[in-house]
Motif scaffolding. Sequence first.
Motif, PDB file in Angstrom:
ATOM      1  N   GLU A  76      23.243  41.011 -16.702  1.00 40.01           N
ATOM      2  CA  GLU A  76      22.057  39.822 -16.825  1.00 40.01           C
ATOM      3  C   GLU A  76      22.692  39.127 -15.691  1.00 40.01           C
ATOM      4  O   GLU A  76      24.039  38.683 -16.017  1.00 40.01           O
ATOM      5  N   VAL A  77      21.703  38.277 -15.166  1.00 40.00           N
ATOM      6  CA  VAL A  77      21.734  37.300 -14.463  1.00 40.00           C
ATOM      7  C   VAL A  77      21.883  36.094 -14.167  1.00 40.00           C
ATOM      8  O   VAL A  77      20.215  35.821 -14.497  1.00 40.00           O
ATOM      9  N   SER A  78      22.333  35.545 -15.197  1.00 41.40           N
ATOM     10  CA  SER A  78      22.100  33.425 -14.890  1.00 41.40           C
ATOM     11  C   SER A  78      21.637  32.689 -13.658  1.00 41.40           C
ATOM     12  O   SER A  78      21.062  33.360 -13.149  1.00 41.40           O
ATOM     13  N   THR A  79      20.815  31.309 -13.849  1.00 41.41           N
ATOM     14  CA  THR A  79      20.127  30.753 -13.034  1.00 41.41           C
ATOM     15  C   THR A  79      20.961  30.809 -12.561  1.00 41.41           C
ATOM     16  O   THR A  79      20.894  30.260 -10.685  1.00 41.41           O
ATOM     17  N   ALA A  80      22.087  30.319 -12.508  1.00 43.06           N
ATOM     18  CA  ALA A  80      23.372  29.686 -11.852  1.00 43.06           C
ATOM     19  C   ALA A  80      24.335  30.548 -11.125  1.00 43.06           C
ATOM     20  O   ALA A  80      24.304  29.837  -9.632  1.00 43.06           O
ATOM     21  N   GLU A  81      24.201  31.322 -11.526  1.00 43.45           N
ATOM     22  CA  GLU A  81      24.445  32.995 -10.407  1.00 43.45           C
ATOM     23  C   GLU A  81      23.194  33.681  -9.705  1.00 43.45           C
ATOM     24  O   GLU A  81      24.533  33.781  -8.942  1.00 43.45           O
ATOM     25  N   GLN A  82      22.198  32.952  -9.594  1.00 45.98           N
ATOM     26  CA  GLN A  82      21.591  33.336  -8.978  1.00 45.98           C
ATOM     27  C   GLN A  82      21.659  32.834  -7.869  1.00 45.98           C
ATOM     28  O   GLN A  82      21.402  33.334  -7.291  1.00 45.98           O
ATOM     29  N   GLN A  83      21.520  31.587  -8.079  1.00 44.11           N
ATOM     30  CA  GLN A  83      21.858  30.851  -6.817  1.00 44.11           C
ATOM     31  C   GLN A  83      23.255  30.989  -5.930  1.00 44.11           C
ATOM     32  O   GLN A  83      22.996  30.727  -4.834  1.00 44.11           O
ATOM     33  N   GLN A  84      23.365  31.064  -6.308  1.00 45.22           N
ATOM     34  CA  GLN A  84      25.511  31.568  -6.168  1.00 45.22           C
ATOM     35  C   GLN A  84      24.992  32.993  -5.194  1.00 45.22           C
ATOM     36  O   GLN A  84      26.112  33.588  -4.044  1.00 45.22           O
ATOM     37  N   LEU A  85      24.287  33.691  -5.664  1.00 43.31           N
ATOM     38  CA  LEU A  85      23.987  34.985  -4.486  1.00 43.31           C
ATOM     39  C   LEU A  85      22.940  35.189  -4.011  1.00 43.31           C
ATOM     40  O   LEU A  85      22.611  36.272  -3.401  1.00 43.31           O
ATOM     41  N   THR A  86      21.600  34.203  -3.413  1.00 44.33           N
ATOM     42  CA  THR A  86      20.903  34.400  -3.040  1.00 44.33           C
ATOM     43  C   THR A  86      21.560  33.897  -1.213  1.00 44.33           C
ATOM     44  O   THR A  86      22.256  32.904  -0.919  1.00 44.33           O
TER      45      THR A  86
END
Length: 851
Positions: free
Chosen positions: A801-811
């Motif tokens: 599962e990808v957290s919200t903070a990690e999603q920002q890093q991966l966008t």
Amino acid sequence: MRSIRTLPIRQKVNAVIMLTTACALVLACGAFIVYDSISLRRSEINDLEMLAAVVAAKSAAAVMFTDVEAATEILSSVRADPSIVAGAILTNDGRPFVTYGQWNVASRLKKTVKVFQPIRYQNDEVASLVLVSDLREVRSGVRMKIVTGTIVLIIALLVALLMTTRLQRLVTQPLVDLAGAARRVRHEKDFAVRVSEGTQSDGDELVAVQQAFNEMLAEIQARDEALQRHQLQLECEVQTRTAELSTAVERNQAILDSAGEGIFGLDPSGVATFINPSAAGILGAGVFELVGRNLHAQMHAAATPLAECRICSATLAPAVRTGRATLVRESDGVEVPIEYTSSTIIGSGGAASGVVVTFRDISERLAIERMKDEFVSTVSHELRTPLTAIRGALGLLGAGLLGTPAPKAQRMLEIALSNTERLGRLINDILDLEKMESGRVELNRKPVAATDMLRQAAEGLQAMGDRAGVRIQVHAAPAELLVDSDRILQMLINLISNAIKFSPSGTTVDVTGRLADDRYIVAVRDEGRGIPENKLEAIFERFKQVDASDSRDKGGTGLGLAICRSIAEAHGGKIWARRAESAGSIFTFTLPMPPSPASTPTRRVILYEEDERSVPAFATALEARGLSVVVAHSERELCEAAASHPEAILIDLHIASASKALLQALQSSNCLNVPIIITAAEEPAWIGDQAATIARWVPKPASGEVVAEAVLQACAGVDVLVIEDDFDLARVLIAALEEGGIRVEHAATGKDAIAALERHVPSLIVLDLVLPELDGFAVVKWMRGRASLAHIPLLVYSAREVSTAEQQQLTLGPTEFVTKSRVSIEEFEARVAHLLFAVTAADHREAADAA
């Protein structure tokens, strides 16, 4: 002076021994002479020093009292030694007190010896004595030694030469014997020669060489005798085989001479290498007149290049060719019709070395065939009139002209009428075939659409298919042909009707047409019993059928396929049959495409447009980019055109008539991998469900240039980079995407992914986060530092599962996050298609705004 290497071995041995002896003697004599010279010189100097000491002791008083006369007398006493040439008593300051001999000259001579002796008086040095000797006795003694040594050296060399002359034979004689034996063997081929062997002793190499030489000669003699025996046997066998070969050659020549068919052979240049009497007789010349002549240039009326001659060419494919031709008789220049078989001769190196031609004169056969054809034609024409009358009368009776017949009589009338019609068809087929083979039929060639012709033939036979329970399907690529449409329809009706006759109820007859280079290929496939392999060619002959009962059960005449072959060949094409892999047969024929005045685009785009006013703008822009445009105005036309595998399909949707069923119909028209481009003013509500089907969406209004670019991009296709370290899952993802027409590249590690992205920028990236070497976060960080990759579409497909903070890093660009365990492969495909569709729609909105 010859080099020692070129001397005979005896002289070499003499030279070596003499040189060695001379060097040793010279060194020894020289050493003795040098030693004696040094000893004589040392003895002379010692005597001179003793004499100087005596004279100095006697001269001390005379020098002390300055008695010159006494000193002179004492110094003169040295004259007793003839080798002393001068002397002097020198004061302490170096001046001569008294002298003897030529002191001034002798003191400066170099080849002298000077001895100095101090003169003392009561232990005080009052003067010095100098004596000069020329060493004449030493030189005399040295000369005597040199003479003696030279005499001894000469005597020793003479003795050595005498001994060497006798002793060298011990070494050279065995070698001379070996050389003589070798020369005799070489010149006389006498391997029985042997050299006399000495007594064997340890370390005697010459005896070992003699023994080895004799053993070698013995082995060679044994092999030579065996070789001679084998040679004798071989000569006997050769004589036997030569006799057999001669007999075989005579027998083969007799066969060739007796053969009723003409046979001749040509080399690659067309020159006759052999010819039999039958061939020479047909050509009107003698055998010996034709052998060695260029038969290719002689026997053809028209000047055909050798490389293109089906009879004489050694390089023309196939290797075995058959056919009919005409040859020119040499005696009277008359053309002789022949039937020939030309076989290429393949040499040992695999290259063609000529041809063998077998032929026969078919003049009589052709005359008989003409008589037969004329008879058949006459009989057929004469039969038509009474047959027409009979058929008409039977038809009137069957229609109740004389009243309603009884059921049994009605059945008899139907049988008579059916057989009359069958007889009429047979007569018509015979006449058609006779006209075509005689070349009397002129083809009325006109431009005709291939799809219309195939559809017309199928529709005309649909009633027959309905009665047999057989469905007819037509799938044809659009093309314009230059043919006699009536004859091609006749061929199509023959093939399709045959397919219906031999197809079980509930099956399908497929009629397909496609373009292949400069030909249009039509195939008719049924699901019947099939044709045996050994009859696939025979069924195209007259009155040939797979089963003799077919003419009774199926109503055929056995001439339909012969007529089809004649029609196909008259148009410059060909026809053949083959068994289908599962069941049934496939009949295929080809038709040449008409020559095009200018190069036409081969990449076709289907344009579905309800409003004809938009067609010119779109068509002009597409044709300017090398695409040909086929316009479809109805859903039926669109599906039929889409079945011919176009490059792309462009659909201009109007909101009022937009229909999801249209795309569903295309999906069932065998065009799953054809890119579909949609133009619409608004995004239809149902378009998300069809995201996997639609390659591009162009918002309206859009110029023709924007639409054309969208079509080219869709034709180029999309590619996806799958970054996944699990190879099994990667194979599943790749297979799912490739089934949708998407090109896929795979990278198993983070470093592999970066290397792939440096080579090429894909349309979309599928990224797993847990990777060897570099994880997904590092790969995204690297991509953000590059302008070409910073906004690329990204689908993060990970098990975690990808957290919200990690999603920002991966966008990056449009980015979606999918958990592996929560979505199926079908949902994964839909996410990929949705991302690709969203990106292309956004791109075209920007392009339209910029325009």
